[in-house]
Design an enzyme around this catalytic site. Structure first.
Site, PDB file in Angstrom:
ATOM      1  N   SER A  60      -1.684   7.860   4.471  1.00 57.05           N
ATOM      2  CA  SER A  60      -0.295   7.369   4.430  1.00 57.05           C
ATOM      3  C   SER A  60       0.151   7.261   2.978  1.00 57.05           C
ATOM      4  O   SER A  60      -0.681   7.119   2.071  1.00 57.05           O
ATOM      5  CB  SER A  60      -0.206   5.992   5.081  1.00 57.05           C
ATOM      6  OG  SER A  60      -0.849   5.020   4.275  1.00 57.05           O
ATOM      7  N   ASP A  61       1.451   7.301   2.747  1.00 60.02           N
ATOM      8  CA  ASP A  61       1.959   6.902   1.440  1.00 60.02           C
ATOM      9  C   ASP A  61       1.733   5.391   1.341  1.00 60.02           C
ATOM     10  O   ASP A  61       1.528   4.714   2.348  1.00 60.02           O
ATOM     11  CB  ASP A  61       3.435   7.261   1.267  1.00 60.02           C
ATOM     12  CG  ASP A  61       3.836   7.269  -0.220  1.00 60.02           C
ATOM     13  OD1 ASP A  61       3.042   6.763  -1.053  1.00 60.02           O
ATOM     14  OD2 ASP A  61       4.920   7.786  -0.555  1.00 60.02           O
ATOM     15  N   TRP A  62       1.774   4.871   0.143  1.00 57.35           N
ATOM     16  CA  TRP A  62       1.382   3.480  -0.102  1.00 57.35           C
ATOM     17  C   TRP A  62       2.235   2.494   0.700  1.00 57.35           C
ATOM     18  O   TRP A  62       3.439   2.424   0.521  1.00 57.35           O
ATOM     19  CB  TRP A  62       1.416   3.208  -1.605  1.00 57.35           C
ATOM     20  CG  TRP A  62       0.051   3.376  -2.252  1.00 57.35           C
ATOM     21  CD1 TRP A  62      -0.549   2.477  -3.088  1.00 57.35           C
ATOM     22  CD2 TRP A  62      -0.896   4.443  -2.096  1.00 57.35           C
ATOM     23  NE1 TRP A  62      -1.803   2.928  -3.432  1.00 57.35           N
ATOM     24  CE2 TRP A  62      -2.047   4.117  -2.850  1.00 57.35           C
ATOM     25  CE3 TRP A  62      -0.905   5.621  -1.364  1.00 57.35           C
ATOM     26  CZ2 TRP A  62      -3.178   4.935  -2.897  1.00 57.35           C
ATOM     27  CZ3 TRP A  62      -2.027   6.449  -1.416  1.00 57.35           C
ATOM     28  CH2 TRP A  62      -3.133   6.095  -2.175  1.00 57.35           C
TER      29      TRP A  62
END
Ligand code: BGC
Length: 792
Positions: A214-216
């Site tokens: 995932s993106d952060w």
């Protein structure tokens, strides 16, 4: 070695920390560390002293059209990662410059998916040749920043496949270790929950066996996320996956086989990137490559013969970006660069001889928070010759002996508890910053002060400005906006004064203190001096553009205009001396109408740390500007096929232009660009001849008919159903030298997505070999059956 248990595998699906995955040591699965990219190794840095190498931004690399150069830059960043103990880099950014307003456009290679795919794959190959892993981002349609956490991109399947997924397909073929799922939604589903994209297309059709993270903080659920095909939630500790998924797995909401698949992908990736690493560039070679890379991305957009400008003339260097260049964008991936990096004003003075060069900023180079050019109040024996002496106290009023002291050469200080332990930031205390300031001009000086607590700034003991408490959580926002109180004091040129900033803070995890001073110069006086300098010079080198906070995350731009005071500077300087070459230090497509009267214009993008050296060498003719436009510059903002980035109802942002973004739409809509995609010139001329289709390739002979060495970029387009780049090659030739270039034409580049599959446009394909997207070039025809159907 035993196999991991189902609980251990579930745990692996979330990160262990901000930049690290989970290890299962008994099962021989190491943890791997990550860092943000793409312009260098950005994360985990402590403060401005933690200096790393800064490469040209992806748009500048895109402008080079140079596959081998981009590969070497990737290897340089990989070597940096290796030196810093980083196993995987969150890069390259393979989103597309769909609109020039996109806040992160500088991180993209450009507006064309094939170009981004080929160059992105080259960067990945270079980075991964060092043993470091590449995590290509952001899958997919994260082509803008406005409402990026809730944005729902509406895009048809053909456009998705032919345009926005294509660069990621190249990345998958290049074997990137991972991909990072974007924050936004696509056709209603969060990218981290996009089953169709993650599982059907990427892992299914493409057979991608790497991991998808995932993106952060970009996850929203447990079972829907794992079941959609996301493997790793980042950062750790777990929020939805990891041990938080135990129950969902036990309840059968997530099949154990899916968890085992995710853990297997993470384990394979971790083993791949934690092995032996190499650092292919030593300091000298890295410096040279970063200068070469910067120059290769400069695009000479117009030149009436002024450039190259041989030394021996009286030169006026003008403009804010000559003194305060914009080396990079302002995302979280910002790199701490050396404060000793030269400015273009300095390198030009060195190249042309200081006695021949005058400099005038013309407008304020730091329109928000100005600098604080001081020398330390005390010599701490650290060799520091500039910056403030900082003393940290346990008391809240700077009384008693300092707990520690250091010199800091920055005008904005940020402290994180646990990272910076000079002060008792978790308890409360005070900091005193003191330095000696010597005014260059007599008159009123305005001092700026901001802090996450009460602060006071004195000049020779007299209080000039005070500031109250700022909520600590605002520190980053306030810092970025340079939000400060100000106060004025009259000073005398050449007479040093003692500046002291006293800052009292309450216990908190993050603290900041920032300050600056602006001299008595008036706007009109600065402009008038620039005009006078222009008039007296034989030629002018004018640097305009952006500051490092012009391109940021979470925000798009309102327009493509140059700052109004800079536009006025351009108009007045060009009127005073038309022998003006303008360097636009701007990281994206920009309104270039103001450059009309100038003799020459170079788009320099954000060129990284080699900027100043590269531009001095290019202006003087030691190197050529080697780039071509990686984006189109339209005549008018209204001509861009996609412009406005504000999502409508339900956060929906329709990609109504479909496949016709950038040059494809400009041509299809009959609105020619001011500077077309692929356009630009060097310092020599080339003849092209004998273009022919030879099997699955197109070949053309290119001859350098000028009297300087230079490079040419041959482009190949098809025009059905819309203009589309299908290949390109760059060649460097000595005067009089010729080469026969051969550019592969894989079958996929002549197929359209429809009815669930790829279909050839026709049995024969028409192409043109051209100098840019709008160049009619040399028309040719190839037989589809002769084309290679294995390559992308
Ligand atoms: C950005 C990513 C970046 C990540 C880690 C996110 O906000 O969108 O590009 O890699 O933060 O810093």
């Amino acid at each position: 070695m035993r196999d991991p248990t189902i609980e251990e595998m579930t745990r692996m699906t979330a990160g262990a920390a901000m930049w690290a995955s989970h290890a299962v040591e008994d099962a021989g699965i190491p943890a791997f560390t990550m860092s943000d990219g793409p312009m260098g190794i950005a994360s985990g840095k402590v403060d401005e002293r933690d200096i790393a190498r800064l490469s040209p931004c992806a748009t500048a690399l895109g402008a080079s059209f140079d596959v081998y150069l981009v590969q070497r830059i990737g290897a340089l960043v990989g070597g940096e990662a290796a030196a810093r103990g980083v196993d995987a880099v969150l890069a390259p950014n393979l989103n597309l410059a769909r609109s020039p307003l996109a806040g992160r456009a500088f991180e993209y290679f450009g507006e064309d998916p094939l170009h981004a795919g080929i160059l992105g794959a080259a960067w990945i190959a270079g980075l991964q040749s060092t043993g470091t892993g590449s995590v290509a981002k952001h899958l997919v349609c994260n082509d803008s920043e406005t409402e990026r956490d809730t944005l729902d991109v509406r895009v048809d399947e053909r456009t998705l496949r032919e345009v926005y997924l294509l660069p990621f397909e190249f990345a998958a073929r290049a074997g990137c270790v991972g991909m990072l799922a974007a924050y936004n939604r696509v056709n209603g589903d969060w990218c981290a929950e996009q089953h169709h994209i993650l599982t059907d297309v990427v892992k299914g059709e493409w057979g991608y066996d790497g991991l998808v993270m995932s993106d952060w903080f970009g996850t929203h659920s447990t079972a829907p996320t794992l079941n959609a095909g996301l493997d790793l939630e980042m950062p750790g500790p777990a929020r939805f996956l990891g041990f938080k998924a135990d129950e969902a797995v036990a309840a059968g909401e997530v099949p154990a086989s899916r968890v085992a698949d995710a853990a297997g992908r993470i384990a394979r990736g971790a083993k791949r990137v934690t092995g032996a690493k190499t650092q292919p560039y030593d300091d000298d070679a890295a410096r040279e490559l970063l200068v070469e890379g910067a120059a290769a991305g400069f695009v000479l957009l117009r030149n009436d013969g002024l450039l190259p400008l041989a030394p021996g003339k009286r030169i006026a260097v003008i403009g804010p970006n000559a003194a305060a260049p914009c080396f990079q964008g302002g995302t979280f991936a910002k790199i701490s660069v050396s404060p000793d990096l030269p400015s273009p004003a300095q390198t030009i003075a060195a190249r042309y001889g200081a006695e021949n060069v005058t400099f005038e900023a013309g407008v304020d180079p730091a329109p928000r928070l100005p600098n604080m050019p001081v020398t330390p109040a005390r010599d701490l024996g650290d060799g520091a010759e500039r910056g403030m002496t900082l003393d940290y106290f346990a008391s809240d009023d700077g009384s008693g002996e300092p707990l520690s002291s250091e010199t800091r050469a920055t005008n904005s200080l940020v402290w994180f508890v646990g990272v910076h332990d000079q002060g008792p930031f978790d308890k409360g205390g005070s900091v005193r910053a003191s330095g000696i300031f010597t005014p260059e001009q007599s008159g009123p000086h305005r001092f700026y002060l901001g802090a996450t607590g009460e602060a006071r700034l004195t000049v020779d003991g007299a209080t000039v400005v005070t500031t109250g408490a700022t909520a600590a959580k605002d520190v980053m926002g306030k810092l970025k906006s340079g939000d400060a109180e100000t106060g004025e004091v009259v000073l005398e040129a050449g007479k040093p004064v003692r500046i002291v900033a006293d800052f009292t803070y309450a216990p908190a995890r993050v603290h900041g203190l920032w300050y600056g001073v602006r001299g008595p110069d008036s706007r009109e006086a600065m402009l008038a001096r620039a005009e006078a300098a222009a008039r007296e010079a034989d030629a002018v080198l004018l640097f305009v553009g952006e500051t490092s906070d012009s391109s940021v995350e979470s925000k798009d731009r309102p327009d493509t205009a140059l700052a109004p005071e800079q536009a006025e500077l351009v108009a007045r300087v060009v009127a005073a001396n038309p022998r003006t070459a303008i360097v636009a230090n701007i990281g994206h497509a920009f309104d270039a109408s103001w450059a009309r009267g100038a003799a020459a214009l170079i788009a320099a993008w954000y060129p990284g740390e080699g900027f100043a050296q590269a531009i001095a060498e290019v202006l003087a003719g030691d190197r050529e500007p080697g780039g071509r436009m990686p984006v189109s510059i339209a005549m008018e903002e209204g001509d861009y096929p996609a412009f406005d980035l504000k999502p409508g109802e339900g956060g929906r942002l329709p990609y109504d232009e479909g496949t016709r973004l950038g040059y494809r739409g400009l041509i299809a809509n009959d609105t020619p660009a001011r500077h077309p995609f692929g356009s630009g010139q060097g310092y020599t001329r080339f003849d092209w001849s004998d273009a022919a289709v030879e099997g699955g390739h197109v070949a053309v002979t290119v001859r350098n008919v000028g009297d300087r060495a230079g490079s040419e970029i041959v482009q190949v387009y098809r025009d059905t159903p819309e203009p589309t780049l299908v290949g390109f090659a760059k060649v460097e030739l000595q005067p009089g030298e010729e080469a026969r270039l051969s550019i592969a034409l894989p079958a996929r580049r002549f197929m359209l997505w429809g009815q669930g599959g790829w279909t050839p446009i026709g049995r024969t394909v028409n192409i043109r070999v051209a100098r840019h997207a709008e160049d009619h070039g040399m028309p040719l025809t190839a037989a589809f059956d002769d084309l290679d159907d294995a390559a992308l």
